[in-house]
Design a protein around this motif. Structure first.
Motif, PDB file in Angstrom:
ATOM      1  N   UNK A 261       0.793  -0.953  -0.089  1.00 52.42           N
ATOM      2  CA  UNK A 261       0.602  -0.498   0.230  1.00 52.42           C
ATOM      3  C   UNK A 261       0.559   1.308   0.393  1.00 52.42           C
ATOM      4  N   UNK A 262       0.352   1.962  -1.045  1.00 56.25           N
ATOM      5  CA  UNK A 262       0.760   3.613  -1.059  1.00 56.25           C
ATOM      6  C   UNK A 262       2.167   3.356  -1.961  1.00 56.25           C
ATOM      7  N   UNK A 263       2.703   2.378  -2.284  1.00 64.65           N
ATOM      8  CA  UNK A 263       3.714   2.137  -3.376  1.00 64.65           C
ATOM      9  C   UNK A 263       3.007   1.565  -4.859  1.00 64.65           C
ATOM     10  N   UNK A 264       3.341   2.732  -5.938  1.00 67.15           N
ATOM     11  CA  UNK A 264       2.655   2.340  -7.269  1.00 67.15           C
ATOM     12  C   UNK A 264       3.335   1.313  -7.939  1.00 67.15           C
ATOM     13  N   UNK A 265       2.332   0.666  -8.865  1.00 69.61           N
ATOM     14  CA  UNK A 265       3.974  -0.507  -9.486  1.00 69.61           C
ATOM     15  C   UNK A 265       4.072   0.085 -10.916  1.00 69.61           C
ATOM     16  N   UNK A 266       5.436  -0.149 -10.628  1.00 68.76           N
ATOM     17  CA  UNK A 266       5.863   0.713 -12.121  1.00 68.76           C
ATOM     18  C   UNK A 266       5.328   0.145 -13.511  1.00 68.76           C
ATOM     19  N   UNK A 267       4.994  -1.442 -13.352  1.00 74.19           N
ATOM     20  CA  UNK A 267       3.872  -1.875 -14.380  1.00 74.19           C
ATOM     21  C   UNK A 267       2.841  -1.575 -14.532  1.00 74.19           C
ATOM     22  N   UNK A 268       2.413  -1.375 -14.121  1.00 76.55           N
ATOM     23  CA  UNK A 268       0.783  -0.710 -13.231  1.00 76.55           C
ATOM     24  C   UNK A 268       0.582   0.696 -13.912  1.00 76.55           C
ATOM     25  N   UNK A 269       1.362   1.493 -13.917  1.00 75.01           N
ATOM     26  CA  UNK A 269       1.592   2.983 -13.883  1.00 75.01           C
ATOM     27  C   UNK A 269       2.007   2.622 -15.511  1.00 75.01           C
ATOM     28  N   UNK A 270       2.760   2.287 -15.553  1.00 72.87           N
ATOM     29  CA  UNK A 270       2.732   2.163 -17.111  1.00 72.87           C
ATOM     30  C   UNK A 270       1.442   1.747 -18.544  1.00 72.87           C
ATOM     31  N   UNK A 271       1.161   1.108 -17.998  1.00 72.77           N
ATOM     32  CA  UNK A 271      -0.058   0.576 -19.005  1.00 72.77           C
ATOM     33  C   UNK A 271      -1.092   1.453 -18.733  1.00 72.77           C
ATOM     34  N   UNK A 272      -1.510   2.176 -17.522  1.00 74.79           N
ATOM     35  CA  UNK A 272      -1.777   3.484 -17.814  1.00 74.79           C
ATOM     36  C   UNK A 272      -1.420   4.631 -18.820  1.00 74.79           C
ATOM     37  N   UNK A 273      -1.022   4.506 -18.313  1.00 72.54           N
ATOM     38  CA  UNK A 273       0.073   5.573 -19.357  1.00 72.54           C
ATOM     39  C   UNK A 273       0.014   5.572 -20.887  1.00 72.54           C
ATOM     40  N   UNK A 274       0.039   3.988 -21.440  1.00 72.72           N
ATOM     41  CA  UNK A 274      -0.128   3.827 -22.148  1.00 72.72           C
ATOM     42  C   UNK A 274      -1.846   3.721 -23.110  1.00 72.72           C
ATOM     43  N   UNK A 275      -2.204   3.504 -22.002  1.00 73.30           N
ATOM     44  CA  UNK A 275      -4.087   3.171 -22.302  1.00 73.30           C
ATOM     45  C   UNK A 275      -4.122   4.990 -22.331  1.00 73.30           C
ATOM     46  N   UNK A 276      -4.015   6.018 -21.564  1.00 70.61           N
ATOM     47  CA  UNK A 276      -4.344   7.076 -21.998  1.00 70.61           C
ATOM     48  C   UNK A 276      -4.426   7.350 -23.378  1.00 70.61           C
ATOM     49  N   UNK A 277      -2.831   7.355 -23.361  1.00 66.23           N
ATOM     50  CA  UNK A 277      -1.963   7.705 -24.942  1.00 66.23           C
ATOM     51  C   UNK A 277      -2.938   7.187 -26.087  1.00 66.23           C
ATOM     52  N   UNK A 278      -3.687   5.971 -26.147  1.00 68.41           N
ATOM     53  CA  UNK A 278      -4.407   5.793 -27.121  1.00 68.41           C
ATOM     54  C   UNK A 278      -5.356   5.853 -27.229  1.00 68.41           C
ATOM     55  N   UNK A 279      -6.143   6.203 -26.065  1.00 70.81           N
ATOM     56  CA  UNK A 279      -7.562   6.264 -26.598  1.00 70.81           C
ATOM     57  C   UNK A 279      -7.676   8.453 -26.710  1.00 70.81           C
ATOM     58  N   UNK A 280      -6.310   8.605 -26.074  1.00 73.98           N
ATOM     59  CA  UNK A 280      -6.508   9.971 -26.711  1.00 73.98           C
ATOM     60  C   UNK A 280      -6.063  10.417 -28.487  1.00 73.98           C
ATOM     61  N   UNK A 281      -5.419   9.388 -28.908  1.00 73.38           N
ATOM     62  CA  UNK A 281      -5.568   9.123 -30.199  1.00 73.38           C
ATOM     63  C   UNK A 281      -6.526   8.299 -30.948  1.00 73.38           C
ATOM     64  N   UNK A 282      -7.615   7.663 -30.780  1.00 73.18           N
ATOM     65  CA  UNK A 282      -9.167   7.391 -31.141  1.00 73.18           C
ATOM     66  C   UNK A 282      -9.975   8.484 -30.717  1.00 73.18           C
ATOM     67  N   UNK A 283      -9.786   9.648 -30.054  1.00 71.24           N
ATOM     68  CA  UNK A 283     -10.656  10.077 -28.574  1.00 71.24           C
ATOM     69  C   UNK A 283     -11.803   9.055 -28.261  1.00 71.24           C
ATOM     70  N   UNK A 284     -11.096   8.294 -27.389  1.00 74.06           N
ATOM     71  CA  UNK A 284     -12.240   7.800 -26.457  1.00 74.06           C
ATOM     72  C   UNK A 284     -11.677   7.809 -25.084  1.00 74.06           C
ATOM     73  N   UNK A 285     -12.878   7.921 -24.172  1.00 68.44           N
ATOM     74  CA  UNK A 285     -12.440   8.583 -23.223  1.00 68.44           C
ATOM     75  C   UNK A 285     -13.742   7.363 -22.106  1.00 68.44           C
ATOM     76  N   UNK A 286     -12.395   7.613 -20.762  1.00 72.62           N
ATOM     77  CA  UNK A 286     -12.494   6.218 -19.713  1.00 72.62           C
ATOM     78  C   UNK A 286     -12.893   6.630 -18.639  1.00 72.62           C
ATOM     79  N   UNK A 287     -14.289   6.185 -17.959  1.00 70.75           N
ATOM     80  CA  UNK A 287     -14.888   6.421 -16.419  1.00 70.75           C
ATOM     81  C   UNK A 287     -14.028   5.177 -16.058  1.00 70.75           C
ATOM     82  N   UNK A 288     -14.246   5.950 -14.783  1.00 66.12           N
ATOM     83  CA  UNK A 288     -12.754   5.438 -13.682  1.00 66.12           C
ATOM     84  C   UNK A 288     -13.267   5.249 -12.543  1.00 66.12           C
ATOM     85  N   UNK A 289     -13.130   3.754 -11.844  1.00 65.01           N
ATOM     86  CA  UNK A 289     -13.144   4.152 -10.650  1.00 65.01           C
ATOM     87  C   UNK A 289     -12.093   3.499 -10.222  1.00 65.01           C
TER      88      UNK A 289
END
Length: 459
Positions: free
Chosen positions: A75-103
């Motif tokens: 807890x409190x230590x953000x996993x690099x592989x998961x952070x990179x997953x989200x970095x990449x997903x946000x970049x791809x969603x920006x590319x195609x005009x998709x938006x995310x509802x996050x929980x």
């Protein structure tokens, strides 16, 4: 939020409708993004979604069914592989005009696998028991820390649509009581909103989702879910034992969807949007280990999304796949494309809809009617309910019947009624009609076999 209607607009003021589904970091369509094992496949998938009218993906920041997709560990230590997953997903969603509802949390699997979760105090986490999630001060701080990290990292992206601050809030998360709900939401909402304003100069829309049947046992929860002053829109999860959870035909679930949307709208102020952010055949898939036959599931899906939209929900609702493999079918994607094209016929930014399911008049009764409208526009969907084939689908060889619909509540004057073939995703034509002085628009339709949608707009 649209300033004049219970729908959403882009930052440029254009209507924006959430059309999409629930997804997860471990499911087939997105598994290739973890550790960048197959980014090209995810890129192609998102391009395909955008081409089929999808605008919105609902994701949990972690998925706890397995041991290797925690966002924090410990807890409190953000996993690099998961952070990179989200970095990449946000970049791809920006590319195609998709938006995310996050929980922020996968509360279902976090509950079931609490013994393994990094937030468990036994593993060095902040909270001793899962029944204290909403009550424990250290757990509260951990929630705020996660949301602060997430918005600092990704809140500046145009691909972020909104926050579902807590997935399926439940009395069990607070010692089997609901008293804390309002204070919990206020605390978390204000913290995140202040962080976003400080970091980005604006805040994103917020909601808190609810497993719909909870309302039957705890009706006071409606005050929090639908009317909490800190939330911007309302979302519940449409599950119903008799119909949606284990469908026996493709009609009853649609009728139930129309009823659930109408019930939700009775709790809301007129300016607050509502949509179902999770539904699907959960009992058939999870408990009975049965994947619905694809033709049946495609029609069940299509009927539910049209019942949702026509009854006054924003978009078609967000399906939880509940299939093996855990993805939507091509038929469902075609249904989303059809819905997306239809939505261009209505000016949602000015549509102050109210549910008209019980107010419209439909003849003959072989067709069920779903509708919403205001003084200038209306959406209607008619579904054949008296004919089934051997697969429990609406019978495509049933005799066609002429149908008459009377839509109330419109201002007197001329209108254009655009007919929409929901299965083919195209309009077979238009009608030019006039609403009478009482505000009634009488529509005589060509003979129908299965279903049809109508967009009613001023001439």
């Amino acid at each position: 939020m649209a300033p004049e209607a219970p729908y959403f607009v882009t930052e440029h003021g254009q209507p924006w409708i959430p059309i999409g589904q629930n997804d997860a970091v471990t499911w087939p369509d997105f598994a290739g993004l973890f550790r960048r094992r197959d980014m090209a496949a995810v890129d192609r998938h998102l391009a395909w979604l955008a081409a089929h009218g999808v605008t919105c993906l609902r994701f949990m920041l972690e998925y706890c069914q397995t041991e290797n997709r925690y966002l924090e560990r410990p807890a409190g230590h953000f996993q690099p592989n998961m952070v990179r997953f989200w970095d990449d997903l946000f970049a791809l969603c920006e590319k195609y005009g998709l938006r995310l509802l996050l929980t922020p949390y996968d509360t279902f699997w976090m509950w079931r696998r609490w013994a393994q979760h990094p937030y468990n105090q036994a593993l060095g986490g902040p909270c001793r028991r899962r029944t204290q999630w909403l009550l424990c001060p250290k757990m509260r701080q951990a929630i705020k820390n996660r949301l602060s990290f997430a918005t600092a990292r990704w809140g500046g992206s145009g691909a972020l649509f909104a926050w579902d601050l807590w997935n399926e809030i439940h009395p069990a998360h607070a010692g089997n009581d609901t008293v804390i709900f309002a204070e919990f939401i206020h605390d978390i909402s204000c913290h995140l909103r202040q962080e976003e304003l400080r970091l980005h100069g604006r805040s994103h829309p917020q909601t808190v989702s609810l497993f719909g049947p909870v309302l039957g046992h705890h009706p006071r929860v409606a005050e929090v879910i639908f009317r909490h002053p800190d939330l911007d829109f309302a979302s519940t999860h449409f599950y119903d034992k008799a119909t949606i959870d284990n469908p026996r035909d493709t009609v009853a679930s649609a009728i139930c969807t129309g009823r659930l949307v109408r019930e939700a709208l009775t709790h809301l102020s007129p300016e607050r949007p509502f949509f179902d952010s999770e539904h699907g055949p959960i009992h058939a898939f999870k408990d009975r280990k049965r994947t619905l036959p694809e033709p049946f599931d495609d029609e069940y899906f299509r009927h539910m999304q049209w019942a949702h939209l026509a009854s006054g929900g924003t978009g078609g609702g967000l399906r939880w796949p509940n299939r093996h493999p855990h993805v939507l079918t091509h038929g469902m994607r075609a249904a989303q494309r059809s819905l997306a094209d239809f939505t261009t016929l209505i000016d949602w930014s000015r549509f102050r809809r109210r549910n008209l399911n019980a107010e419209i008049q439909v003849s003959p009764l072989a067709f069920a009617g779903f509708a919403c409208g205001d003084g200038a526009q209306a959406v209607v969907w008619l579904l054949r309910q008296d004919q089934r084939d051997g697969q429990r689908l609406v019978r495509k060889t049933a005799p066609a019947l002429p149908v008459q619909v009377v839509v109330p509540g419109l201002a007197a004057g001329p209108y254009v009624v655009t007919l929409w073939d929901t299965a083919r995703g195209q309009s077979p034509g238009q009608l030019a009609l006039t609403a009478n002085a009482a505000g009634q628009l009488r529509i005589e339709l060509p003979a129908l076999v299965t279903d049809i949608a109508l967009a009613i707009t001023p001439a």
